[in-house]
Design a protein around this motif. Structure first.
Motif, PDB file in Angstrom:
ATOM      1  N   ALA A  77       0.826  -1.207   0.000  1.00  0.00           N
ATOM      2  CA  ALA A  77       0.000   0.000   0.000  1.00  0.00           C
ATOM      3  C   ALA A  77       0.860   1.257   0.000  1.00  0.00           C
ATOM      4  O   ALA A  77       0.532   2.244  -0.669  1.00  0.00           O
ATOM      5  CB  ALA A  77      -0.941  -0.005   1.207  1.00  0.00           C
ATOM      6  N   VAL A  78       1.963   1.225   0.743  1.00  0.00           N
ATOM      7  CA  VAL A  78       2.873   2.378   0.775  1.00  0.00           C
ATOM      8  C   VAL A  78       3.474   2.605  -0.605  1.00  0.00           C
ATOM      9  O   VAL A  78       3.551   3.746  -1.093  1.00  0.00           O
ATOM     10  CB  VAL A  78       3.987   2.169   1.825  1.00  0.00           C
ATOM     11  N   LEU A  79       3.882   1.536  -1.265  1.00  0.00           N
ATOM     12  CA  LEU A  79       4.483   1.669  -2.601  1.00  0.00           C
ATOM     13  C   LEU A  79       3.455   2.142  -3.622  1.00  0.00           C
ATOM     14  O   LEU A  79       3.787   2.925  -4.527  1.00  0.00           O
ATOM     15  CB  LEU A  79       5.106   0.340  -3.028  1.00  0.00           C
ATOM     16  N   LYS A  80       2.223   1.676  -3.485  1.00  0.00           N
ATOM     17  CA  LYS A  80       1.161   2.153  -4.381  1.00  0.00           C
ATOM     18  C   LYS A  80       0.969   3.660  -4.210  1.00  0.00           C
ATOM     19  O   LYS A  80       0.799   4.412  -5.186  1.00  0.00           O
ATOM     20  CB  LYS A  80      -0.133   1.416  -4.081  1.00  0.00           C
ATOM     21  N   GLN A  81       1.021   4.106  -2.967  1.00  0.00           N
ATOM     22  CA  GLN A  81       0.868   5.529  -2.658  1.00  0.00           C
ATOM     23  C   GLN A  81       2.019   6.349  -3.233  1.00  0.00           C
ATOM     24  O   GLN A  81       1.834   7.454  -3.745  1.00  0.00           O
ATOM     25  CB  GLN A  81       0.802   5.684  -1.135  1.00  0.00           C
ATOM     26  N   LEU A  82       3.219   5.788  -3.194  1.00  0.00           N
ATOM     27  CA  LEU A  82       4.403   6.494  -3.674  1.00  0.00           C
ATOM     28  C   LEU A  82       4.527   6.500  -5.187  1.00  0.00           C
ATOM     29  O   LEU A  82       5.091   7.425  -5.771  1.00  0.00           O
ATOM     30  CB  LEU A  82       5.671   5.840  -3.100  1.00  0.00           C
ATOM     31  N   ARG A  83       4.027   5.455  -5.829  1.00  0.00           N
ATOM     32  CA  ARG A  83       4.291   5.203  -7.244  1.00  0.00           C
ATOM     33  C   ARG A  83       4.116   6.416  -8.157  1.00  0.00           C
ATOM     34  O   ARG A  83       4.995   6.702  -8.992  1.00  0.00           O
ATOM     35  CB  ARG A  83       3.422   4.038  -7.730  1.00  0.00           C
ATOM     36  N   PRO A  84       3.039   7.200  -8.033  1.00  0.00           N
ATOM     37  CA  PRO A  84       2.888   8.350  -8.936  1.00  0.00           C
ATOM     38  C   PRO A  84       3.963   9.428  -8.761  1.00  0.00           C
ATOM     39  O   PRO A  84       4.134  10.280  -9.630  1.00  0.00           O
ATOM     40  CB  PRO A  84       1.504   8.909  -8.555  1.00  0.00           C
ATOM     41  N   HIS A  85       4.686   9.354  -7.651  1.00  0.00           N
ATOM     42  CA  HIS A  85       5.674  10.386  -7.338  1.00  0.00           C
ATOM     43  C   HIS A  85       7.111   9.925  -7.568  1.00  0.00           C
ATOM     44  O   HIS A  85       8.048  10.670  -7.311  1.00  0.00           O
ATOM     45  CB  HIS A  85       5.501  10.829  -5.882  1.00  0.00           C
ATOM     46  N   LEU A  86       7.274   8.705  -8.065  1.00  0.00           N
ATOM     47  CA  LEU A  86       8.607   8.139  -8.270  1.00  0.00           C
ATOM     48  C   LEU A  86       9.037   8.282  -9.725  1.00  0.00           C
ATOM     49  O   LEU A  86       8.226   8.141 -10.639  1.00  0.00           O
ATOM     50  CB  LEU A  86       8.622   6.661  -7.867  1.00  0.00           C
ATOM     51  N   THR A  87      10.322   8.522  -9.923  1.00  0.00           N
ATOM     52  CA  THR A  87      10.889   8.677 -11.267  1.00  0.00           C
ATOM     53  C   THR A  87      12.100   7.766 -11.416  1.00  0.00           C
ATOM     54  O   THR A  87      12.480   7.048 -10.479  1.00  0.00           O
ATOM     55  CB  THR A  87      11.337  10.133 -11.498  1.00  0.00           C
ATOM     56  N   ASP A  88      12.729   7.836 -12.574  1.00  0.00           N
ATOM     57  CA  ASP A  88      13.948   7.053 -12.819  1.00  0.00           C
ATOM     58  C   ASP A  88      15.090   7.468 -11.904  1.00  0.00           C
ATOM     59  O   ASP A  88      16.098   6.760 -11.805  1.00  0.00           O
ATOM     60  CB  ASP A  88      14.394   7.210 -14.276  1.00  0.00           C
ATOM     61  N   ASP A  89      14.952   8.612 -11.261  1.00  0.00           N
ATOM     62  CA  ASP A  89      16.011   9.098 -10.385  1.00  0.00           C
ATOM     63  C   ASP A  89      15.880   8.588  -8.954  1.00  0.00           C
ATOM     64  O   ASP A  89      16.735   8.870  -8.113  1.00  0.00           O
ATOM     65  CB  ASP A  89      16.012  10.637 -10.359  1.00  0.00           C
ATOM     66  N   HIS A  90      14.821   7.850  -8.669  1.00  0.00           N
ATOM     67  CA  HIS A  90      14.608   7.341  -7.313  1.00  0.00           C
ATOM     68  C   HIS A  90      15.121   5.908  -7.179  1.00  0.00           C
ATOM     69  O   HIS A  90      15.166   5.152  -8.151  1.00  0.00           O
ATOM     70  CB  HIS A  90      13.123   7.360  -6.953  1.00  0.00           C
ATOM     71  N   CYS A  91      15.468   5.563  -5.960  1.00  0.00           N
ATOM     72  CA  CYS A  91      15.824   4.175  -5.633  1.00  0.00           C
ATOM     73  C   CYS A  91      15.110   3.809  -4.337  1.00  0.00           C
ATOM     74  O   CYS A  91      15.276   4.483  -3.309  1.00  0.00           O
ATOM     75  CB  CYS A  91      17.328   4.021  -5.459  1.00  0.00           C
ATOM     76  N   ILE A  92      14.312   2.765  -4.392  1.00  0.00           N
ATOM     77  CA  ILE A  92      13.616   2.254  -3.206  1.00  0.00           C
ATOM     78  C   ILE A  92      14.488   1.183  -2.554  1.00  0.00           C
ATOM     79  O   ILE A  92      14.978   0.268  -3.229  1.00  0.00           O
ATOM     80  CB  ILE A  92      12.251   1.642  -3.592  1.00  0.00           C
ATOM     81  N   VAL A  93      14.666   1.293  -1.246  1.00  0.00           N
ATOM     82  CA  VAL A  93      15.393   0.274  -0.478  1.00  0.00           C
ATOM     83  C   VAL A  93      14.419  -0.332   0.526  1.00  0.00           C
ATOM     84  O   VAL A  93      13.964   0.336   1.459  1.00  0.00           O
ATOM     85  CB  VAL A  93      16.608   0.861   0.263  1.00  0.00           C
ATOM     86  N   SER A  94      14.071  -1.599   0.319  1.00  0.00           N
ATOM     87  CA  SER A  94      13.189  -2.319   1.236  1.00  0.00           C
ATOM     88  C   SER A  94      14.038  -3.087   2.244  1.00  0.00           C
ATOM     89  O   SER A  94      15.096  -3.615   1.907  1.00  0.00           O
ATOM     90  CB  SER A  94      12.324  -3.306   0.447  1.00  0.00           C
ATOM     91  N   ILE A  95      13.553  -3.146   3.500  1.00  0.00           N
ATOM     92  CA  ILE A  95      14.312  -3.897   4.506  1.00  0.00           C
ATOM     93  C   ILE A  95      13.543  -5.129   4.979  1.00  0.00           C
ATOM     94  O   ILE A  95      13.894  -5.717   6.005  1.00  0.00           O
ATOM     95  CB  ILE A  95      14.688  -3.018   5.705  1.00  0.00           C
ATOM     96  N   THR A  96      12.506  -5.524   4.236  1.00  0.00           N
ATOM     97  CA  THR A  96      11.693  -6.657   4.674  1.00  0.00           C
ATOM     98  C   THR A  96      11.905  -7.866   3.779  1.00  0.00           C
ATOM     99  O   THR A  96      11.951  -7.748   2.551  1.00  0.00           O
ATOM    100  CB  THR A  96      10.200  -6.271   4.719  1.00  0.00           C
ATOM    101  N   SER A  97      12.030  -9.032   4.389  1.00  0.00           N
ATOM    102  CA  SER A  97      12.395 -10.231   3.639  1.00  0.00           C
ATOM    103  C   SER A  97      11.268 -10.883   2.842  1.00  0.00           C
ATOM    104  O   SER A  97      11.532 -11.461   1.788  1.00  0.00           O
ATOM    105  CB  SER A  97      13.012 -11.272   4.588  1.00  0.00           C
ATOM    106  N   PRO A  98       9.988 -10.842   3.261  1.00  0.00           N
ATOM    107  CA  PRO A  98       8.966 -11.582   2.505  1.00  0.00           C
ATOM    108  C   PRO A  98       8.643 -11.021   1.127  1.00  0.00           C
ATOM    109  O   PRO A  98       7.914 -11.663   0.366  1.00  0.00           O
ATOM    110  CB  PRO A  98       7.728 -11.500   3.424  1.00  0.00           C
ATOM    111  N   ILE A  99       9.136  -9.822   0.795  1.00  0.00           N
ATOM    112  CA  ILE A  99       8.872  -9.237  -0.516  1.00  0.00           C
ATOM    113  C   ILE A  99      10.139  -9.284  -1.349  1.00  0.00           C
ATOM    114  O   ILE A  99      11.171  -8.725  -0.962  1.00  0.00           O
ATOM    115  CB  ILE A  99       8.377  -7.785  -0.385  1.00  0.00           C
TER     116      ILE A  99
END
Length: 277
Positions: A77-99
């Motif tokens: 849900a957080v990533l869905k919320q962020l998606r419209p605001h993300l560009t090729d210049d962004h990098c997402i770092v997840s710290i959770t193992s199940p994804i």
């Protein structure tokens, strides 16, 4: 380069503190938010130049590298919320193992890295587990690796060993803290030693054991050989361990993998629901 944090719970806070205390980042580079903003403001009280941001979307406006430190079931849900605001210049770092990084890539249009940290990173020690997505640029891979090298030993892992690697590095401190506490409790129960004395002695033993391993003076098997005198007291204790430990850790890993599979399935369902919307 500005760095964002969405989620300032236990692990998010540990990473923020560790990056600042190791001088890997300056306070001014950090933009943080949390569902309960009081938690973010409590970090700002200790590090006054850290920026507290009101919403997740605003984090994407201020930061290029964004750490997502939420619970696994909240992340889609957080990533869905962020998606419209993300560009090729962004990098997402997840710290959770199940994804997996592949699932992350399916949810966002930017670079993706997964890093599984450990509480030991708070002491600028231990390891961190890195998995990089196929479309992640080398520049982001290098930057994130350097960040974690300042607080840990980065180790690259493939998806199939994610859970067991996490058990050994991230869950391990909790497992062995529990065992050491039982070690102390038994000493107090069986003898006249005080809990304070037993805790001090056991703690110093663990610190010394870590130093021996860190300096590569002994391996785990040679440590047992050096301490155990044939027919001696330590050997008698090892005999008890051999009889009573049995498949304890096999059962632990079976249980953690069972729970991991449950969480992966719940996350998959959430991701599928978001894709179908």
């Amino acid at each position: 380069m500005n760095i964002g944090f969405i989620g300032t719970g236990n692990m998010g806070t540990i990473l923020i503190e560790s990056f600042i205390n190791s001088n890997a980042v300056k306070q001014e580079q950090l933009f943080i938010t949390n569902r309960t903003l009081e938690k973010a403001y409590s970090i700002q009280q200790r590090y006054p130049n850290v920026h507290v941001i009101q919403t997740n979307e605003e984090i994407a406006k201020h930061a290029t590298i964004i750490f997502i430190c939420t619970k696994p079931l909240h992340m889609p849900a957080v990533l869905k919320q962020l998606r419209p605001h993300l560009t090729d210049d962004h990098c997402i770092v997840s710290i959770t193992s199940p994804i997996s990084v592949q699932q992350l890539e399916s949810l966002v249009p930017c670079h993706v890295i997964r890093v599984i940290p450990s509480i030991t990173n708070r002491a600028l020690a231990g390891s961190s587990l890195i998995t990089v997505s196929e479309r992640c640029a080398d520049a982001y891979r290098t930057t994130v690796e350097q960040l974690f090298r300042s607080i840990s030993r980065p180790i690259y892992i493939d998806e199939p060993i994610t859970r067991i690697a996490s058990d050994l590095t991230s869950c391990g401190p909790a497992f062995f803290s529990y065992l050491i506490q039982k070690f102390i409790d038994a000493a107090v129960q069986q003898t006249s030693i005080t809990k304070e004395q037993a805790t001090m002695l056991a703690t110093e033993m663990m610190i010394g054991l870590g130093a021996l391993l860190e300096k590569q003076l002994y391996t785990l098997p040679t440590l047992q050989e050096k301490v155990c005198v044939k027919g001696g007291i330590t050997g008698a204790g090892i005999d008890v361990l051999e009889k009573e430990v049995g498949d304890l850790f096999v059962h632990i890993f079976q249980k953690t993998h069972e729970k991991f599979d449950e969480e992966k399935e719940k996350v998959r369902q959430q991701i599928d629901y978001i894709r179908d919307e």
